[in-house]
Design an enzyme around this catalytic site. Sequence first.
Site, PDB file in Angstrom:
ATOM      1  N   GLY A  12     -13.847   1.363   5.039  1.00  0.00           N
ATOM      2  CA  GLY A  12     -14.349   2.633   4.551  1.00  0.00           C
ATOM      3  C   GLY A  12     -14.031   3.838   5.410  1.00  0.00           C
ATOM      4  O   GLY A  12     -14.758   4.833   5.397  1.00  0.00           O
ATOM      5  N   ASN A  14     -11.572   5.867   4.956  1.00  0.00           N
ATOM      6  CA  ASN A  14     -11.259   6.960   4.028  1.00  0.00           C
ATOM      7  C   ASN A  14     -12.536   7.516   3.406  1.00  0.00           C
ATOM      8  O   ASN A  14     -12.658   8.731   3.225  1.00  0.00           O
ATOM      9  CB  ASN A  14     -10.294   6.481   2.941  1.00  0.00           C
ATOM     10  CG  ASN A  14      -8.855   6.473   3.430  1.00  0.00           C
ATOM     11  OD1 ASN A  14      -8.232   7.508   3.562  1.00  0.00           O
ATOM     12  ND2 ASN A  14      -8.346   5.302   3.742  1.00  0.00           N
ATOM     13  N   ARG A  66     -12.799 -13.137 -15.388  1.00  0.00           N
ATOM     14  CA  ARG A  66     -12.303 -11.832 -14.932  1.00  0.00           C
ATOM     15  C   ARG A  66     -12.738 -10.740 -15.891  1.00  0.00           C
ATOM     16  O   ARG A  66     -13.099  -9.632 -15.471  1.00  0.00           O
ATOM     17  CB  ARG A  66     -10.768 -11.850 -14.786  1.00  0.00           C
ATOM     18  CG  ARG A  66     -10.188 -10.480 -14.481  1.00  0.00           C
ATOM     19  CD  ARG A  66      -9.125 -10.478 -13.431  1.00  0.00           C
ATOM     20  NE  ARG A  66      -8.871  -9.100 -12.986  1.00  0.00           N
ATOM     21  CZ  ARG A  66      -9.048  -8.683 -11.735  1.00  0.00           C
ATOM     22  NH1 ARG A  66      -9.479  -9.533 -10.829  1.00  0.00           N
ATOM     23  NH2 ARG A  66      -8.822  -7.439 -11.391  1.00  0.00           N
ATOM     24  N   HIS A 110      -2.594   5.784  -1.079  1.00  0.00           N
ATOM     25  CA  HIS A 110      -1.706   4.666  -0.755  1.00  0.00           C
ATOM     26  C   HIS A 110      -1.031   4.971   0.585  1.00  0.00           C
ATOM     27  O   HIS A 110      -0.541   6.102   0.775  1.00  0.00           O
ATOM     28  CB  HIS A 110      -0.656   4.451  -1.848  1.00  0.00           C
ATOM     29  CG  HIS A 110       0.252   3.302  -1.556  1.00  0.00           C
ATOM     30  ND1 HIS A 110      -0.138   1.980  -1.694  1.00  0.00           N
ATOM     31  CD2 HIS A 110       1.526   3.277  -1.090  1.00  0.00           C
ATOM     32  CE1 HIS A 110       0.873   1.198  -1.328  1.00  0.00           C
ATOM     33  NE2 HIS A 110       1.880   1.949  -0.948  1.00  0.00           N
TER      34      HIS A 110
END
Length: 208
Positions: A12, A14, A66, A110
């Site tokens: 975390g 960011n 999923r 990214h």
Amino acid sequence: MLNVVVLVSGGGTNLQAIIDAVKDGKITNTKLCGVISNKPDAYALIRAEQNGIPGVCVSRKAYETRAEFEDALLAAVDKFNPDLVVLAGFLVILPEKMTEKYSHRIINIHPSLIPSFCGDGYYGLHVHEKVLARGVKVTGATVHFVDAGTDTGPILLQKAVDILPGDTPEVLQRRVMEQAEWIILPKAINAIANNRVKEVGGAFFVEE
Ligand code: GRF
């Protein structure tokens, strides 16, 4: 006021950069309304709690299929009624119904200069390992809108970082975080919150 929910999977840092930017006034007109992690032990959830932000864990292990996990993830996001969804080290491929529902309202950070070193298998430290193996001299980070692909959505911001002789993947990852990720992700959120994102000729720019 821009309602922002942040999706996380790990440390975390960011998320912390976003929290700090809101506190410092570098991000305005924004409310961090929630943090959602797919990992119960993500330190990012601790950071959320320390800063009074509601934290939720939606773990794949808690669901039979999923599809059920993806529905639960989308329901958790919807519950915060966000204007913007921020993927900050979130390591789950989003369900298409989510990228469609929140089209142009999801951004991702990214750790490379897309379209280099991105796509399937390019996440976290793996990105920097490949960067060093290729011998490139410049890398960096990218903030992009999220579409149905992996790291394929329209680019919003990028910031370059030099590679130095002797860099290890760990040292390079930290430099990319400090000199790029933690700068451009808050900058992107602030631009969106203050209507300073413009589309010119099909490309997106942040008005300074
Ligand atoms: C970072 O390398 C970031 O670029 C990537 O996930 C990693 C962990 O980020 N998206 P964080 O410390 O959990 O924010």
